[in-house]
Design an enzyme around this catalytic site. Sequence first.
Site, PDB file in Angstrom:
ATOM      1  N   HIS A  20      -1.053   4.814  -1.565  1.00  0.00           N
ATOM      2  CA  HIS A  20      -0.726   3.423  -1.239  1.00  0.00           C
ATOM      3  C   HIS A  20      -1.583   2.433  -2.023  1.00  0.00           C
ATOM      4  O   HIS A  20      -1.282   1.232  -2.034  1.00  0.00           O
ATOM      5  CB  HIS A  20      -0.915   3.200   0.267  1.00  0.00           C
ATOM      6  CG  HIS A  20       0.224   2.499   0.934  1.00  0.00           C
ATOM      7  ND1 HIS A  20       1.460   2.284   0.347  1.00  0.00           N
ATOM      8  CD2 HIS A  20       0.321   1.947   2.192  1.00  0.00           C
ATOM      9  CE1 HIS A  20       2.253   1.653   1.201  1.00  0.00           C
ATOM     10  NE2 HIS A  20       1.593   1.431   2.312  1.00  0.00           N
ATOM     11  N   ASN A  68       0.010  -4.424   5.472  1.00  0.00           N
ATOM     12  CA  ASN A  68       1.056  -5.120   6.210  1.00  0.00           C
ATOM     13  C   ASN A  68       0.892  -6.636   6.248  1.00  0.00           C
ATOM     14  O   ASN A  68       1.834  -7.347   6.608  1.00  0.00           O
ATOM     15  CB  ASN A  68       1.117  -4.601   7.652  1.00  0.00           C
ATOM     16  CG  ASN A  68       1.571  -3.155   7.724  1.00  0.00           C
ATOM     17  OD1 ASN A  68       1.737  -2.479   6.712  1.00  0.00           O
ATOM     18  ND2 ASN A  68       1.765  -2.668   8.935  1.00  0.00           N
ATOM     19  N   ASP A  93       2.823   0.731  -5.120  1.00  0.00           N
ATOM     20  CA  ASP A  93       3.305   2.109  -5.133  1.00  0.00           C
ATOM     21  C   ASP A  93       4.791   2.123  -4.794  1.00  0.00           C
ATOM     22  O   ASP A  93       5.262   1.299  -4.028  1.00  0.00           O
ATOM     23  CB  ASP A  93       2.520   2.944  -4.122  1.00  0.00           C
ATOM     24  CG  ASP A  93       2.624   2.383  -2.708  1.00  0.00           C
ATOM     25  OD1 ASP A  93       2.257   1.202  -2.500  1.00  0.00           O
ATOM     26  OD2 ASP A  93       3.094   3.100  -1.803  1.00  0.00           O
ATOM     27  N   ASN A 114       6.024  -2.364   3.318  1.00  0.00           N
ATOM     28  CA  ASN A 114       5.491  -3.372   4.225  1.00  0.00           C
ATOM     29  C   ASN A 114       4.682  -4.463   3.526  1.00  0.00           C
ATOM     30  O   ASN A 114       4.631  -5.601   4.005  1.00  0.00           O
ATOM     31  CB  ASN A 114       4.647  -2.709   5.310  1.00  0.00           C
ATOM     32  CG  ASN A 114       5.495  -1.951   6.308  1.00  0.00           C
ATOM     33  OD1 ASN A 114       6.656  -2.301   6.549  1.00  0.00           O
ATOM     34  ND2 ASN A 114       4.944  -0.903   6.892  1.00  0.00           N
TER      35      ASN A 114
END
Length: 202
Positions: A20, A68, A93, A114
Amino acid sequence: MIKLFVGLGNPGTEYEATRHNAGFWWVDGLARDLGLHLNSDRAYHGLVARGSVKGQNVWLLEPQTFMNLSGKSVAALARFFKIAPEEILVVHDELDVPPGQAKLKFGGGHGGHNGLRDIHAQLGSSDYWRLRIGIGHPGDKNEVADYVLRKPSPDHRTLIEECVARTLKAAPDLLAGEITRATSTVHTHKPPRPKPPRPEGV
């Protein structure tokens, strides 16, 4: 031309090497290439570097809000310095692109990512550039949340690092507004040759 380069990821040493954080890896590389240093800036909820390239101001940003809430950081900096969405590149990513490959695109949906979802909401626009760094897909959507927060295999890590190094070569064209040339640099890539089959009995 791109004025703000945003790398997405999660803060903290436990996340540094996870899939991530591929966006952080890219912006770290750009900072090295430009001789800039990212420093914590509470006003923009992230690590920020500002420099000048051929007389043009450029900002690098790594939100420290956790993925997020990435838009909180991006929107704060973009609004203060009056940077339009189309002058922003978000590096992130991408599950739907294999490791070792990348895609450059403008606008579109968030694809369930997100970080992009929050940037859409906070900017009030999806009209910004994205550099999608391939991390591959685990094959089962129920495994995605764990997959992106795990470290890639050594082979995949090498492919992702090589992809980051290659796509960083597009940065000068992105800064100059030469998007067609930048796209060619990002998308022109020969996949690695498959390993020859092992002889029987070995």
